[in-house]
Design a protein around this motif. Sequence first.
Motif, mmCIF file in Angstrom:
data_model
loop_
_atom_site.group_PDB
_atom_site.id
_atom_site.type_symbol
_atom_site.label_atom_id
_atom_site.label_comp_id
_atom_site.label_asym_id
_atom_site.label_seq_id
_atom_site.Cartn_x
_atom_site.Cartn_y
_atom_site.Cartn_z
ATOM 1 N N ALA A 189 71.955 26.963 71.389
ATOM 2 C CA ALA A 189 73.156 27.423 72.102
ATOM 3 C C ALA A 189 73.666 26.383 73.096
ATOM 4 O O ALA A 189 74.843 26.394 73.457
ATOM 5 C CB ALA A 189 72.843 28.728 72.832
ATOM 6 N N THR A 190 72.793 25.475 73.514
ATOM 7 C CA THR A 190 73.184 24.510 74.545
ATOM 8 C C THR A 190 73.213 23.081 74.025
ATOM 9 O O THR A 190 73.105 22.133 74.796
ATOM 10 C CB THR A 190 72.205 24.585 75.730
ATOM 11 N N TRP A 191 73.384 22.911 72.721
ATOM 12 C CA TRP A 191 73.331 21.571 72.130
ATOM 13 C C TRP A 191 74.406 20.642 72.691
ATOM 14 O O TRP A 191 74.244 19.426 72.701
ATOM 15 C CB TRP A 191 73.506 21.679 70.603
ATOM 16 N N TRP A 192 75.498 21.172 73.182
ATOM 17 C CA TRP A 192 76.627 20.357 73.640
ATOM 18 C C TRP A 192 76.530 19.950 75.105
ATOM 19 O O TRP A 192 77.348 19.155 75.583
ATOM 20 C CB TRP A 192 77.928 21.121 73.408
ATOM 21 N N PHE A 193 75.545 20.485 75.843
ATOM 22 C CA PHE A 193 75.441 20.205 77.273
ATOM 23 C C PHE A 193 75.354 18.698 77.556
ATOM 24 O O PHE A 193 76.077 18.160 78.388
ATOM 25 C CB PHE A 193 74.225 20.913 77.858
ATOM 26 N N GLU A 194 74.429 18.039 76.871
ATOM 27 C CA GLU A 194 74.189 16.618 77.138
ATOM 28 C C GLU A 194 75.389 15.771 76.735
ATOM 29 O O GLU A 194 75.728 14.799 77.423
ATOM 30 C CB GLU A 194 72.932 16.150 76.392
#
Length: 541
Positions: A189-194
Amino acid sequence: MAVCCDLEVDVNGEETFLVHKKIVGSYSGRLSKLFGKSTNAKRNKVVFHDFPGGAENFELVSRFCYNEGKIDVNPSNILFLYSAAQFMEMNTSVSGTCNLLEKTKKSIEEISYWTWSDLLVALKHCQDLQPIATFSGVLEKCLDSLVGRLAITSEASPCASTSSPDSSGFRLSCDSRSTESLKNSFSRATWWFEDLSVLSPDLIGMLIELMVSRKYNHVMISRFLFHYQKSKFCTASSDEKCKVLEIVIDMLYTLDPISISCKNLFGILRVVLSLKIGKSCRNKLESMIGSQMDQATLDNLLIPSPYGSTYLYDVNLVLRFLKAFRHGGGWQLSPMRMKKVASLIDLYIAEVAPDPCLKSSKFLALLVALPDSARDSWDELYHAMDIYLEVHAGLSEEEKMKICCALNYEKLSTEACMHLSQNARFPSKSTVQALISQQLKLKNLLQGTNNTKLYTDSPLNFNDIQGKAKKDEATKQVVLYSGRLDISAENEKLRAHLQRMQWRVVELEKVCKKMQTQMAKIMKSKVSSHSAARSLPRLCS
């Protein structure tokens, strides 16, 4: 050489180019107007002080002219080529070829078909040329496409981040095993954070505003903002940290409060305390924390006082939190939340009470910060007040009375009232008030007893009678103790009344003992009859 390179171009003082005036001028309206139809073979010189993209971008434009209008427009150069085309007025087609401005505009219209990595590359360049990026529509289209991808893939994961060799798009997660860990689910769900953490604070602000308008998950947005703040702080200067914090706080303020972690808000607060951010931004942070005071812990509130202050903890900050909580409708919407906050503040007051530098006005402000309905018992606050008066023995009688006026005697237990009645640290008026409060309780108790009738043929609860007797005994002790108080002459009537109450308590005790005796006889007779019934022989059928 003079014929081929008859134009000298100084680009922003970075580098000087020698180009063919006729070739470049045929594509550039700006140079064409500058030189007109001049055939002077003498070398001319042009100095550009604000050429977009600098020398590297001018080289790209020169290649476009020398290659007869052929150039690869891609995400890494589209914004620079567009800005250069605007600057050089390259809107003229030569020999049927597409001019540079038209070529870049056509590529901009196709942004929605770019890959995730292409969008990130373009956005990084938008940071350097944001005014042009905004004017050209590149920034808006990139952000719009980016948010669209996130919405579509909110339950999917990409092939990888931009570091992956496969930058062509996304892949749906095909792992549907029921035993998959929550950690892996969170990672998907948080793959795009970085990936998005490399963007500037201004772009992040624009991105979050667009996500909020598109009804994107507020919980995920808040988690990303906290991640962004931490990742940016690794290498940021003090000014950059302030900029990041202001954007993060402003964006968090636009989200649903229940989607924001109270623990993370306190984490940001501790960082803010060491930096100088705008007052408006700080007020927003305090308001968000105040709205979630029921989720805070004592450790969260024990924030050291500002530099230069004499007192230990920042009481003013906690008072502002409580004000924000009250204005948020805490006790109107949920009495349970209010009582939870009151319990927390009672612990906080007990913690700050021993501070010898804490002013009585601030201590009193903490006592009255919440409505009386928030507490069922005032015992904890009484003990905190006792500690405060012990540490601040030099307070005037007037200051002590102001503090004691906040005390709700009706919500003190019998034990607390007994302790208060013999506590020399409290004003004499306060000790008398404690006795009066207990007198009223006793009066109500006696009235209830006088209205009670004893029926031997009705079931009675022996434990209830014992509990009643114990309670009456405790009340009796309070009344008996009042006889040893040094009460002034104007309170002689109160002494006489308390003595009459003492006599009534003794009579009540006799009634209770009589009830206990009768109850014991009833229970004994019931046991005997039950045993006799079991000893009788069963009739034969």
